[in-house]
Design an enzyme around this catalytic site. Structure first.
Site, PDB file in Angstrom:
ATOM      1  CD  GLU A 555      16.826  36.483  33.660  1.00  0.00           C
ATOM      2  OE1 GLU A 555      17.878  35.699  33.143  1.00  0.00           O
ATOM      3  OE2 GLU A 555      16.037  36.680  32.842  1.00  0.00           O
ATOM      4  CD1 TRP A 558      15.031  32.511  34.436  1.00  0.00           C
ATOM      5  CD2 TRP A 558      14.652  31.129  33.692  1.00  0.00           C
ATOM      6  NE1 TRP A 558      14.285  33.190  33.797  1.00  0.00           N
ATOM      7  CE2 TRP A 558      14.081  31.358  33.175  1.00  0.00           C
ATOM      8  CE3 TRP A 558      14.821  29.003  34.086  1.00  0.00           C
ATOM      9  CZ2 TRP A 558      13.693  30.907  32.291  1.00  0.00           C
ATOM     10  CZ3 TRP A 558      13.654  28.649  32.858  1.00  0.00           C
ATOM     11  CH2 TRP A 558      12.888  29.719  32.589  1.00  0.00           C
ATOM     12  CD1 TRP A 587      21.648  11.248  20.904  1.00  0.00           C
ATOM     13  CD2 TRP A 587      21.219  13.554  19.958  1.00  0.00           C
ATOM     14  NE1 TRP A 587      20.274  12.126  21.305  1.00  0.00           N
ATOM     15  CE2 TRP A 587      20.716  13.227  20.744  1.00  0.00           C
ATOM     16  CE3 TRP A 587      21.286  14.924  19.116  1.00  0.00           C
ATOM     17  CZ2 TRP A 587      20.031  14.627  21.514  1.00  0.00           C
ATOM     18  CZ3 TRP A 587      20.663  16.786  19.605  1.00  0.00           C
ATOM     19  CH2 TRP A 587      20.168  16.009  20.526  1.00  0.00           C
ATOM     20  CG  ASN A 622      21.711  33.424  29.722  1.00  0.00           C
ATOM     21  OD1 ASN A 622      21.253  32.639  29.732  1.00  0.00           O
ATOM     22  ND2 ASN A 622      20.389  33.506  28.932  1.00  0.00           N
ATOM     23  CD1 TRP A 640      21.242  18.261  24.300  1.00  0.00           C
ATOM     24  CD2 TRP A 640      22.233  17.822  26.668  1.00  0.00           C
ATOM     25  NE1 TRP A 640      20.097  17.794  25.523  1.00  0.00           N
ATOM     26  CE2 TRP A 640      20.046  17.920  26.594  1.00  0.00           C
ATOM     27  CE3 TRP A 640      22.322  18.360  28.286  1.00  0.00           C
ATOM     28  CZ2 TRP A 640      19.546  17.128  27.835  1.00  0.00           C
ATOM     29  CZ3 TRP A 640      21.746  18.230  29.224  1.00  0.00           C
ATOM     30  CH2 TRP A 640      20.652  17.433  29.477  1.00  0.00           C
ATOM     31  CD1 TRP A 665      24.538  22.830  29.458  1.00  0.00           C
ATOM     32  CD2 TRP A 665      23.955  22.160  26.942  1.00  0.00           C
ATOM     33  NE1 TRP A 665      25.933  23.135  28.291  1.00  0.00           N
ATOM     34  CE2 TRP A 665      25.548  22.432  27.215  1.00  0.00           C
ATOM     35  CE3 TRP A 665      24.196  21.559  25.594  1.00  0.00           C
ATOM     36  CZ2 TRP A 665      26.149  22.977  26.296  1.00  0.00           C
ATOM     37  CZ3 TRP A 665      25.050  22.209  24.922  1.00  0.00           C
ATOM     38  CH2 TRP A 665      26.198  22.788  24.987  1.00  0.00           C
TER      39      TRP A 665
HETATM   40  C1  LIG Z   1      23.277  25.806  28.848  1.00  0.00           C
HETATM   41  C2  LIG Z   1      22.983  26.938  29.449  1.00  0.00           C
HETATM   42  C3  LIG Z   1      24.358  26.654  30.418  1.00  0.00           C
HETATM   43  C4  LIG Z   1      24.395  26.978  31.965  1.00  0.00           C
HETATM   44  N1  LIG Z   1      25.374  26.775  33.071  1.00  0.00           N
HETATM   45  C5  LIG Z   1      24.856  27.580  34.111  1.00  0.00           C
HETATM   46  C6  LIG Z   1      26.214  27.111  35.110  1.00  0.00           C
HETATM   47  O1  LIG Z   1      26.341  26.171  35.022  1.00  0.00           O
HETATM   48  N2  LIG Z   1      25.100  27.928  35.982  1.00  0.00           N
HETATM   49  C7  LIG Z   1      25.502  29.426  36.556  1.00  0.00           C
HETATM   50  O2  LIG Z   1      24.525  30.205  37.337  1.00  0.00           O
HETATM   51  N3  LIG Z   1      23.791  29.730  35.305  1.00  0.00           N
HETATM   52  C8  LIG Z   1      23.855  28.717  34.281  1.00  0.00           C
HETATM   53  N4  LIG Z   1      23.185  29.040  33.251  1.00  0.00           N
HETATM   54  C9  LIG Z   1      22.585  30.873  33.369  1.00  0.00           C
HETATM   55  C10 LIG Z   1      23.110  31.399  33.250  1.00  0.00           C
HETATM   56  O3  LIG Z   1      23.406  31.827  31.910  1.00  0.00           O
HETATM   57  C11 LIG Z   1      23.859  32.247  34.485  1.00  0.00           C
HETATM   58  O4  LIG Z   1      23.684  32.123  35.538  1.00  0.00           O
HETATM   59  C12 LIG Z   1      24.500  34.011  33.477  1.00  0.00           C
HETATM   60  O5  LIG Z   1      24.688  33.494  32.462  1.00  0.00           O
HETATM   61  C13 LIG Z   1      25.037  34.290  34.871  1.00  0.00           C
HETATM   62  O6  LIG Z   1      25.539  35.649  34.486  1.00  0.00           O
HETATM   63  P1  LIG Z   1      25.444  37.208  35.303  1.00  0.00           P
HETATM   64  O7  LIG Z   1      25.651  36.002  36.918  1.00  0.00           O
HETATM   65  O8  LIG Z   1      25.969  37.895  35.017  1.00  0.00           O
HETATM   66  O9  LIG Z   1      24.158  36.672  35.085  1.00  0.00           O
HETATM   67  P2  LIG Z   1      23.538  37.833  35.614  1.00  0.00           P
HETATM   68  O10 LIG Z   1      21.853  38.217  34.742  1.00  0.00           O
HETATM   69  O11 LIG Z   1      23.326  39.142  36.402  1.00  0.00           O
HETATM   70  O12 LIG Z   1      21.883  37.100  36.720  1.00  0.00           O
HETATM   71  C14 LIG Z   1      22.162  37.139  38.557  1.00  0.00           C
HETATM   72  C15 LIG Z   1      21.337  35.479  38.312  1.00  0.00           C
HETATM   73  O13 LIG Z   1      20.576  35.116  38.178  1.00  0.00           O
HETATM   74  C16 LIG Z   1      20.976  34.192  37.801  1.00  0.00           C
HETATM   75  N5  LIG Z   1      20.693  33.042  36.313  1.00  0.00           N
HETATM   76  C17 LIG Z   1      20.351  34.326  35.421  1.00  0.00           C
HETATM   77  N6  LIG Z   1      20.446  33.415  33.852  1.00  0.00           N
HETATM   78  C18 LIG Z   1      19.629  32.643  34.841  1.00  0.00           C
HETATM   79  C19 LIG Z   1      19.394  30.919  33.945  1.00  0.00           C
HETATM   80  N7  LIG Z   1      19.138  30.979  32.908  1.00  0.00           N
HETATM   81  N8  LIG Z   1      19.517  29.668  34.919  1.00  0.00           N
HETATM   82  C20 LIG Z   1      19.450  29.591  35.876  1.00  0.00           C
HETATM   83  N9  LIG Z   1      20.130  30.979  36.880  1.00  0.00           N
HETATM   84  C21 LIG Z   1      20.357  31.705  36.195  1.00  0.00           C
HETATM   85  C22 LIG Z   1      22.490  33.346  38.305  1.00  0.00           C
HETATM   86  O14 LIG Z   1      22.560  33.190  39.554  1.00  0.00           O
HETATM   87  C23 LIG Z   1      22.996  34.795  37.794  1.00  0.00           C
HETATM   88  O15 LIG Z   1      24.515  35.336  38.579  1.00  0.00           O
HETATM   89  C24 LIG Z   1      23.395  28.868  32.011  1.00  0.00           C
HETATM   90  C25 LIG Z   1      22.558  28.549  30.878  1.00  0.00           C
HETATM   91  C26 LIG Z   1      22.982  27.973  29.222  1.00  0.00           C
HETATM   92  C27 LIG Z   1      21.685  28.383  28.288  1.00  0.00           C
END
Ligand SMILES: Cc1cc2nc3c(=O)[nH]c(=O)nc-3n(C[C@H](O)[C@H](O)[C@H](O)COP(=O)(O)OP(=O)(O)OC[C@H]3O[C@@H](n4cnc5c(N)ncnc54)[C@H](O)[C@@H]3O)c2cc1C
Length: 759
Positions: A555, A558, A587, A622, A640, A665
């Site tokens: 994750e 990503w 849209w 997420n 969006w 997005w």
């Molecule tokens: C519509 C949408 C918008 C989002 N906007 C952002 C945003 O502005 N900033 C952001 O950091 N993440 C964003 N994410 C990704 C993800 O939702 C968050 O990083 C995550 O929920 C953060 O929670 P956590 O730190 O507990 O994640 P954990 O599950 O603990 O993951 C660890 C780290 O991995 C990274 N990560 C995890 N999943 C993703 C992912 N899908 N994409 C990119 N990085 C990821 C993050 O840095 C996160 O802190 C978005 C996802 C979606 C679907």
């Protein structure tokens, strides 16, 4: 369109993506052999001329001539095989990007439409300007004036593509195009307006790829340009006179700081840290007050840490944004600085700005150096066999794992900067820097709930370490766990061990919540992955049999993926869809529905819980981000990219990060590199009850926590009260009815996404 319908509705559809074009074999286009060969000649000639003289940039009108040819072809007929050949030719030309057309359709009435050029980006009902746009905005007037002046200026002085263009010219151009605070990536502007005003403009720099080009490449991107100018400056960098060293802090890891510190030591001088407040940049990225407030709190924390090392950290507000490079150089002149270090930021404007800094530094006998830092694997390092950037996460991640395993240095963390010599405190020009005040807030970005945010998201590296410890080792921290743990079931072990399930459960505190710290660069992604790898007995990936640690690392990866995407396909930074064909989707914009989505009053409990959680805490799980984003795009059919979705998340999320937010997005909207297929549409009722992998909110604890109107319910009624309760009982709840019928909305989305452009 099915083959049997061929004679009834003649329709020709050219897909920009060759894969889709192949799937679309059944759509038809009748053309005579003569016309085919004529069209072929036209295409080949134009492609060759365009290639040589960049005609498409100078004479956009020729596109219409081509469309007319295509229109005439429409009435002619010919067998399917040749028809395919024509399609291949057109598609190939489009793929090469030489025609600068995103795609075109000859519709049932035989009228050609070139998406993006003829069709408006957003169609459908639009009662009035979106609330965000009409909100009173301190920068609004400035922005709109800048918009007007920049447009007329760019029209008057549209820069010509010149093979010999000098870096000086490039610097001037940077100033001109950045003279507009409402620049490139600001999601509030329409697509065309952004493109016109954006620094990422196809006329802006020599060799820059057409932003609509399909293929994607690291070559010729703004990052490539920055790396090239840095390479040219290498000699000057080595020869730079002895002087102090500037560490331009962007709050992203400290690799550059380590080098700055070493450079100062080797010259026997001092390091000075500078943080720049640039409201123009915040505006252009749609940054929200919470995120700015968090950044300032982190700067303050850092300042006290650095003070102990005799390193002064000062803050300067620079506006308008175009003057940032010049002001940095003036700052250097003032404090006898000869070397500048900073970390690379991958957004287009920032890369351009830094290239100008390198150039201006060189002109004034200084040297600037930017370091890959805030992600683990630098963009450009992972390429397909064909030397192209990856657009699908699966194979990209495989390569990422291989690369990280083979290159130990990629996970090496930086050393803390060494202390400055005590003499810095007595230095005539530098001693006063230690006394300078740091502003606690930025004008126009005052955070209404700053106190609450400070409690939930304490600033500084130690707070980030605490979150990491809680997640990986189950260590208890000071943080307010309960607000993120709605379910009564509390795990005794560390959350990471249960991560494969926790990552799908918004009702449990099952993820790291490190994203704000990673996004702000308070903690390094190298450090967190290194630690998880160590705890996983040195392994990053289990080769398909993932456990909590490896699942979590995948994750974190990503973040890298989405940073690579914005570098290789810079158009996504300009508010464009990665999959350009999807830009033509029709849209809707219903003000009341959008308001209900923002406020968490849609009548869909999981959507409302998630939106309310984000407004309250600056965070959303997420899975809920995917559900709410998809609801806006597929159920409400709201664009969006335009003002509402991406921008609204940027405004409210504590972890707002351009690349990850945009990637999320694009994924949810099925327009991205590695998208959710358009026909897979989440059902917001069943998503909370049961998701594809596991139960997201099995007991409805998350819904009850954030939607107290539903507290008294249980079972299916909690997830879908409107359909599961009788009318009278539902009315008593004081909870809104669903603002759209999901089944109807689903059918509409399927239809519109299947054939972009169709109502
Ligand atoms: C519509 C949408 C918008 C989002 N906007 C952002 C945003 O502005 N900033 C952001 O950091 N993440 C964003 N994410 C990704 C993800 O939702 C968050 O990083 C995550 O929920 C953060 O929670 P956590 O730190 O507990 O994640 P954990 O599950 O603990 O993951 C660890 C780290 O991995 C990274 N990560 C995890 N999943 C993703 C992912 N899908 N994409 C990119 N990085 C990821 C993050 O840095 C996160 O802190 C978005 C996802 C979606 C679907």
């Amino acid at each position: 369109m099915a083959r049997r319908d061929r004679d009834r509705d003649k329709q020709f559809f050219v897909e920009t993506d060759p894969k889709n074009a192949r799937q679309d074999r059944d759509t038809n286009f009748y053309v005579s052999a003569d016309i085919l060969s004529m069209l072929y000649t036209v295409l080949v000639t134009i492609t060759a001329l365009d290639n040589k003289y960049k005609l498409s940039h100078k004479v956009p009108g020729w596109k219409f001539a081509l469309l007319n040819v295509a229109k005439r072809c429409h009435d002619a007929t010919m067998p399917g095989e040749e028809n395919l050949l024509l399609r291949k030719l057109v598609v190939r030309s489009l793929v090469w990007g030489k025609l600068s057309m995103r795609n075109y359709v000859i519709n049932k009435s035989g009228i050609p439409r070139c998406f993006g050029d003829i069709m408006p980006a957003t169609r459908g009902k639009r009662k009035e300007r979106s609330p965000i746009e009409s909100e009173k905005d301190p920068h609004k007037e400035e922005a709109s004036n800048a918009q007007k002046s920049s447009r007329s200026e760019s029209e008057k002085k549209a820069p010509k593509l010149n093979q010999e263009e000098s870096e000086k010219g490039r610097a001037k151009r940077y100033e001109r195009v950045s003279n507009n605070t409402n620049n490139t990536s600001h999601p509030r502007l329409g697509v065309k307006a952004r493109e016109k005003q954006g620094m990422y403009n196809k006329n802006a720099q020599k060799g820059e790829p057409d932003p609509t080009a399909i293929g994607g490449s690291f070559e010729g991107t703004p990052l490539d340009e920055l790396e090239k100018v840095m390479k040219k400056s290498e000699v000057e960098f080595k020869k730079a006179k002895n002087g102090n060293v500037l560490m331009w802090i962007r709050n992203k890891d400290f690799r550059a700081f380590e080098r700055a510190s070493q450079a100062a030591k080797s010259m026997g001088t001092h390091v000075i840290a500078l943080h720049v407040i640039s409201p123009g940049d915040y505006k252009s990225h749609g940054r929200g007050a919470r995120r700015i407030d968090f950044m300032m709190r982190n700067v303050k924390e850092l300042r006290s840490e650095l003070k102990e090392k005799n390193i002064p950290l000062v803050v300067r507000t620079i506006t308008p944004r175009k003057t940032v490079p010049k002001e940095i150089i003036s700052f250097c002149d003032e404090f006898n600085i000869t070397k500048i270090y900073a970390n690379i930021e991958y957004e287009v404007d920032e890369l351009r700005r830094d290239a100008v800094v390198v150039h201006l530094a060189r002109e004034s006998g200084k040297a600037a150096f930017f370091v890959h830092d805030c992600i683990i694997v630098p963009p450009g390092m992972l390429l397909t066999k064909e030397g192209k950037p990856y657009s699908v996460y699966g194979p990209w991640f495989k390569k990422w794992v291989e690369t990280v395993n083979e290159n130990d240095n990629l996970l090496e963390t930086s050393e803390d900067p060494e202390a400055n010599d005590e003499s810095v405190r007595k230095d005539k020009s530098l001693h006063s820097l230690f006394e300078e005040e740091i502003p606690s807030e930025v004008e126009g970005y005052e955070c209404a709930d700053a106190e609450k945010m400070a409690q939930l998201w304490p600033a500084g590296y130690h707070s980030a370490r605490e979150s990491l410890g809680r997640f990986l080792e189950g260590k208890k921290g000071k943080e307010a766990d309960d607000i993120f743990q709605s379910s009564k079931v509390k795990e005794k072990k560390a959350a990471v061990e249960n991560y494969p399930e926790g990552r799908n459960r918004p009702d449990v505190d099952g993820t790291s919540r490190l994203s704000p710290y990673l996004a702000a660069g308070v903690i390094s992604p190298r450090e967190v992955v290194q630690k998880a790898r160590k705890m996983n007995k040195g392994s990053i990936s289990q080769g398909g049999k993932e456990n909590g640690f490896s699942n979590w690392i995948s994750e974190v990866a990503w973040r890298d993926f989405y940073a690579h995407v914005i570098v290789a396909w810079p158009r996504v930074v300009m508010g464009r869809a990665y999959n350009l064909a999807m830009e033509s989707v029709c849209w809707e914009y219903e003000e009341d529905q959008v308001k209900a989505w923002k406020e968490g009053n849609t009548g869909y409990p999981i959507v409302d819980a998630a939106m309310r959680q984000m407004r309250e805490t600056g965070f959303m799980h997420n899975r809920c981000r995917m559900i709410t984003a998809m609801f806006l795009v597929k159920d409400l059919m709201v664009d969006w990219k335009n003002e509402v979705g991406e921008a609204y998340f940027m405004q409210h999320l504590m972890d707002a990060d351009f690349a990850s937010n945009n990637g999320g997005w694009q994924w949810s909207a099925s327009t991205g590199t590695d998208p959710q297929p358009y026909f897979r549409i989440f059902n917001p009722f069943s998503q909370s009850e049961k998701s594809a992998q596991s139960y997201s909110d099995p007991d409805g604890a998350y819904i009850k926590r954030w939607v107290p109107e539903l507290k008294s319910l249980s079972g299916k009624a909690l997830h879908d009260p409107f359909h599961k309760l009788d009318k009278a009982s539902f009315k008593k709840l004081g909870y809104p009815e669903p603002i759209v019928d999901h089944n109807e909305a689903r059918k509409r989305a399927l239809r519109r996404f299947k054939t972009p452009g169709e109502k």
